[in-house]
Enzyme design. Structure first.
Site, short mmCIF file in Angstrom:
data_model
loop_
_atom_site.label_atom_id
_atom_site.label_comp_id
_atom_site.label_asym_id
_atom_site.label_seq_id
_atom_site.Cartn_x
_atom_site.Cartn_y
_atom_site.Cartn_z
N GLU A 1 -2.25 12.98 -7.15
CA GLU A 1 -1.01 13.74 -7.04
C GLU A 1 0.12 13.78 -8.34
OE1 GLU A 1 -1.55 10.99 -4.55
OE2 GLU A 1 -3.09 12.53 -3.79
N ARG B 1 -6.20 -0.45 0.76
CA ARG B 1 -6.69 -1.55 1.44
C ARG B 1 -8.07 -1.49 2.09
NH1 ARG B 1 -0.72 -0.42 3.72
NH2 ARG B 1 -1.93 1.46 3.67
#
Length: 181
Positions: free
Chosen positions: A105, A68
């Site tokens: 990840e 965001r």
């Protein structure tokens, strides 16, 4: 920075245990975005920090991905009286672009920026909502390096300190408004 104003922002960050996977405590800024007073306080605090730290900034650069950062970057840039430059997922920007791949990840991703977004030597601040492992922020810094911009600082609302993402930024100045272990 007053503790009261910082608390007003911190109080609008909502924890969600086990999201998006078990064992992760997600820090949700949706309540912060929903509260116009708290959001204004957030932008005030970030603006004050940048004005006190840097005499000149040419652009605020924001990552417009799944994050965001793009919701914070434009109002902050407007307050500073400067432009906003988006960094996007590959394939989302028209015209000639520079791109960089990086590891997440859970796999790989690619970011890009329009080749003419900044000029060599222009001073930029990279803004995002959160710093976790640092992969996305490092990729954004690499894009700025390729365009020969000067990264004054990487700026986030939330830093997850246990993941040590700021260590990956090495010599690039870093600032986080809120820190969580």
């Amino acid at each position: 920075m007053s503790e009261e104003r910082l608390r007003r922002v911190r109080d609008r960050v909502r924890p969600f245990p086990d999201f998006p996977v078990p064992g992760v405590l997600f820090r949700d800024i949706s309540p912060l975005l929903k509260d116009p007073g708290a959001f204004r306080t957030l932008i005030d605090l970030l603006e004050e920090h940048l004005r006190a730290s840097f005499p000149r900034i040419d652009f605020v650069v924001g990552e417009c991905l799944d994050s965001r950062g793009f919701l914070i970057g434009p109002p902050l840039a407007q307050r500073l009286g400067i432009g906003f430059v988006p960094i996007r997922k590959k394939g989302k920007l028209p015209g000639p672009t520079e791109s960089v791949s990086y590891t997440l990840e859970y796999g790989k991703a690619e970011l890009e920026i329009q080749s003419d977004a900044v000029e060599p030597g222009q001073k930029v601040v990279i803004v995002d909502d959160l710093l976790a492992t640092g992969g996305t922020m490092c990729a954004a810094c690499e894009l700025m390096k390729r365009l020969k911009a000067e990264v004054l600082e990487c700026l986030v609302i939330i830093e997850l300190k246990l993941l040590k993402g700021s260590e990956k930024l090495e010599s690039i100045p870093f600032y986080s408004l809120l820190q969580y272990d």
